[in-house]
Every structure is written in C-alpha cells, then in structure tokens.
Design a protein around this motif. Structure first.
Motif, short mmCIF file in Angstrom:
data_model
loop_
_atom_site.label_atom_id
_atom_site.label_comp_id
_atom_site.label_asym_id
_atom_site.label_seq_id
_atom_site.Cartn_x
_atom_site.Cartn_y
_atom_site.Cartn_z
N ILE A 1 -1.95 -0.37 -9.25
CA ILE A 1 -1.49 0.52 -10.31
C ILE A 1 -0.23 0.68 -10.39
O ILE A 1 0.32 1.87 -10.09
N HIS A 2 0.71 -0.31 -10.73
CA HIS A 2 2.05 -0.05 -10.65
C HIS A 2 2.77 0.81 -11.54
O HIS A 2 3.92 1.41 -11.06
N GLU A 3 2.14 1.13 -12.45
CA GLU A 3 2.60 2.35 -13.38
C GLU A 3 2.77 3.70 -12.60
O GLU A 3 3.56 4.46 -13.15
N LEU A 4 1.90 3.99 -11.66
CA LEU A 4 1.91 4.85 -10.90
C LEU A 4 3.29 5.27 -10.07
O LEU A 4 3.88 6.35 -10.06
N GLY A 5 3.77 4.04 -9.75
CA GLY A 5 5.24 4.27 -8.88
C GLY A 5 4.64 4.55 -7.34
O GLY A 5 3.75 5.49 -7.19
N VAL A 6 5.68 4.34 -6.41
CA VAL A 6 5.41 4.46 -5.10
C VAL A 6 5.45 6.07 -4.83
O VAL A 6 4.49 6.46 -4.09
N ALA A 7 6.33 6.86 -5.19
CA ALA A 7 6.51 8.14 -5.12
C ALA A 7 5.24 8.91 -5.55
O ALA A 7 4.60 10.01 -4.66
N ARG A 8 4.70 8.75 -6.51
CA ARG A 8 3.34 9.23 -7.13
C ARG A 8 2.28 9.00 -6.37
O ARG A 8 1.50 9.84 -5.98
N ILE A 9 2.11 7.72 -5.91
CA ILE A 9 1.03 7.16 -4.89
C ILE A 9 1.15 8.15 -3.42
O ILE A 9 0.17 8.50 -3.09
N HIS A 10 2.32 8.31 -3.04
CA HIS A 10 2.48 9.05 -2.00
C HIS A 10 1.80 10.57 -1.94
O HIS A 10 1.54 10.97 -1.13
N ARG A 11 2.35 11.00 -3.31
CA ARG A 11 1.95 12.36 -3.41
C ARG A 11 0.34 12.38 -3.45
O ARG A 11 -0.29 13.28 -3.16
N LEU A 12 -0.31 11.42 -4.18
CA LEU A 12 -1.78 11.43 -4.33
C LEU A 12 -2.35 11.21 -2.79
O LEU A 12 -3.23 11.99 -2.57
N LEU A 13 -1.63 10.62 -2.10
CA LEU A 13 -2.37 10.32 -0.82
C LEU A 13 -2.20 11.44 -0.03
O LEU A 13 -3.14 11.76 1.09
N ASP A 14 -1.08 12.20 0.04
CA ASP A 14 -0.69 13.31 0.72
C ASP A 14 -1.75 14.27 0.44
O ASP A 14 -2.27 15.01 1.20
N HIS A 15 -2.27 14.61 -0.82
CA HIS A 15 -3.08 15.53 -1.11
C HIS A 15 -4.42 15.15 -1.15
O HIS A 15 -5.25 16.10 -0.39
N PHE A 16 -5.07 14.02 -1.21
CA PHE A 16 -6.54 13.75 -1.21
C PHE A 16 -6.59 13.20 0.31
O PHE A 16 -7.89 13.13 0.66
N GLY A 17 -5.60 12.79 0.97
CA GLY A 17 -5.90 12.46 2.47
C GLY A 17 -6.24 10.91 2.61
O GLY A 17 -6.07 10.20 3.70
N SER A 18 -6.83 10.25 1.58
CA SER A 18 -6.93 8.81 1.58
C SER A 18 -7.13 8.12 0.28
O SER A 18 -7.02 8.75 -0.46
#
Length: 371
Positions: A11-28
């Motif tokens: 999902i390239h539209e999310l961007g790396v920074a936003r994906i990191h944020r999602l992973l940090d919050h949800f854990g996986s």
C-alpha cells in the motif's frame, strides 16, 4: 504473518512513516489489518478522512492475492522476503527511521554480519578511482577477510568496487532500485550472478508490482547507507548519487569517509568538499577505514607485522611508532597513536626523532609515511 507484512508494504500510498506508526501501535502487520476507522481516529489521531482511506486500502480484495503472488514468485526464484519484525532483518537498517518494512532478497548472506561497509562513487570514474578500488579491496581482503561490501551495482565506481571485492574473495550486497524481476543494469547481471554464487546477495524494497522511477534511486541510496557501519565515497563530482548516499549516512549517524583527489580533478570535487567541510574522514587505505569504523581488532599491530631490520639503533618505543606507519600509504597521527599504544605526546616526540634519522617523512594532513 509474512503475507500481511508484504500486503501492508504494497500500500504505497501509506508511506513508510505511516506504516511504522501503524506497526508500533498495533504490534504486527496482521493486527493492522483488523484496524477500524474509530481506532485510527481515536487512538492514533488520524483525520477521519485519512482513517477511512487507510481502512479502504486495508480491505482491498486484491491485496492479499497480490501479496501471495509475490511470495510465490520469490519461492520460485530462490529469493525471500524479510519483514522488519523478523530476527534476520538487518539490525543496522532497522535503526533508521525510514527503514523499509519489507526487504526482498536473493542470496544466502547473513545481513547482520559483523563488518559491513558501503562503497559508492560516480559513474564518470577515472583510472585513479578504478585503481583505488582494486588496491583497496586487495588490502581489505587481507585485513578484514569477512568484510561485506555494499553498493548499488550501478555503472562506474559501484560496479568497479563490487568486481574488485569479488576478485579478492569479499562478499557483496547489491542494493538495486528495481524489483527482482527487472534488475538493471542488465549488463551487470552476469557479475551479479557470480556475486550471489560466491555468498553475496541482491536486495531491494520494491515488489514486482513497482516500476522504477527517478525517486527509486534516492530510496535505494538510503538503504545502502543504512545497511553499513559507514559509507566510503571513492570518487564523486560536485553533485551526484554518491553524495546523496553520504548525506543519508550522516543523517543516520554513520561514519562518512572519502578518498581525496587532486584539486582540479572534477571526479574528486565531491570527495574533496566532504573532507574540507569536515563531513567525511579522509581515507587512503583499508587500514584507515578499519580504524575509522572502530574495527580496531582488525588494525595491524606490531605482532602482526613482520619485524623490520634497522640500519640505525632505535629504542623500543621508536620501533613501535615506526612499525605503526605504512610503508606505501600515509598514516594519520591518531592511527599511529592507537596502533603503537603510546601517548600522543610521546608519539609526537618520537616522530621528530624518526624524521631526523631519515626513516619517515611527514605528509600533508598530519600524516606520515616511511622514507
């Protein structure tokens, strides 16, 4: 679950920074796919419109199919995907704020080996740069035989460095700005196969759904810098991709090093400027690089060098200093101090003594070489 990691990275539209944020919050990545609009708004503070868009992307029916197709392609081509949550994800790269969430790798190299260094440079290289790569890799292979060379497989210094590294038995990581289905330059594919067969790897963050665009090369450069303990620029014009890689290394708080060139050589303008500004450490040899990167157990000492017969009487301390100085390459004062194990004050006195005995001579930049 890897399929969710690959799907999320697609999902390239999310961007790396936003994906990191999602992973940090949800854990996986798997948990991210269970996110609701209410969670994204209430817990992460996303605007409602943004949250709706993210959930729409996460619920795309084709996304899991595309991720599975990617994994099938990798398995068929003896390649693999590594998630940022995996133990074998390169730890140096993981420290970078914009680290890719998934890497696609072909080759069995352990990306967490002890000694990683990036070697980059201009495409419009000179004989000086090419000869440096050859001599440097020869010396490095003897000094640090397990060193891994990271570069971009590009025309010029990049491929010259990788070829020289392979020649002397060093493994390489070729970081490319393409997906694994369409690695370029095609002229270097035979070299790449040889590098991989010798224990190296090719690496990218791009899935087979992505096409190479201009920004792909800048994204590639940050991975080259992030994979390594430091980056050495061999030759660079005043502008170029090698300087982009050096800037990334500096931002990641990694060592930046450069090979100096003659004042009027265009191909050395970038390197000389990095050194002049104090951004890069001056490097003339593999031993300089090993010392700069803190690979101190790799730096030659008196016990590893052959004993020298002297035509004049020298004290034990004078011999230590003399043996710490390169026979064919200039050695910086701080490296002489570290190798000899003596204080700066004592080394300074002994250098004067050795110079008066015509055994060494000073070189610009507070360096010394044997006479």
């Amino acid at each position: 679950m890897l399929i969710h990691d690959v799907a999320l990275s697609m999902i390239h539209e999310l961007g790396v920074a936003r994906i990191h944020r999602l992973l940090d919050h949800f854990g996986s990545a798997e948990s991210v796919f269970g996110a609701t609009v209410e969670e994204l708004v209430g817990q992460l503070g996303f605007p409602h419109e943004t949250a709706e868009y993210i959930c729409m992307q996460l619920n795309r029916k084709d996304l899991q199919l595309q991720a599975q197709s990617e994994l099938d392609f990798l398995a068929h081509n003896n390649a693999r995907a590594i998630s940022i949550a995996d133990a074998d994800y390169p730890y140096r790269l993981k420290e970078c704020v914009d680290a890719p969430t998934v890497l696609y790798v072909k080759g069995d190299l352990d990306l967490n080996c002890e000694h990683f260094v990036s070697i980059v440079g201009t495409r419009r290289f000179t004989k000086y740069g090419e000869e440096f790569c050859e001599e440097f890799m020869h010396e490095l292979s003897e000094l640090v035989p397990d060193a891994v060379i990271v570069s971009g497989l590009a025309y010029g210094i990049d491929i010259k460095a990788e070829i020289a590294a392979h020649k002397y038995g060093l493994r390489t990581v070729s970081v490319v700005a393409n997906n694994l289905r369409g690695v370029t330059p095609t002229a270097h594919l035979n070299h790449l196969r040889s590098f991989i067969e010798a224990g190296g790897a090719v690496l990218t963050e791009m899935s087979t759904l992505e096409q190479t665009i201009q920004s792909s090369f800048l994204r590639r450069n940050r991975i080259i810098a992030g994979l390594s303990d430091g980056t050495l620029v061999v030759e660079s014009h005043f502008k170029g991709g090698a300087l982009s890689t050096a800037r990334c290394a500096m931002e990641y708080n990694r060592e930046v090093m450069a090979v100096p060139g003659r004042v009027k050589d265009d191909a050395s303008e970038g390197c000389n400027d990095l050194i002049r500004k104090g951004v890069a450490q001056l490097v003339l040899s593999a031993e300089h690089l090993a010392y700069t990167l803190g690979w101190k157990h790799c730096v030659k000492n008196d016990n590893r060098r052959g004993k020298t017969e002297f035509s004049v009487d020298l004290s034990t301390e004078e011999k230590l200093v003399y043996e710490a100085i390169g026979a064919t390459t200039a050695t910086p004062l701080d490296l002489i101090v570290a190798t000899s194990g003596l204080s700066v004050q004592m080394v300074s006195v002994l250098l004067v003594s050795l110079e008066m005995k015509n055994l060494i001579r000073p070189i610009a930049g507070n360096q010394y070489i044997r006479s």
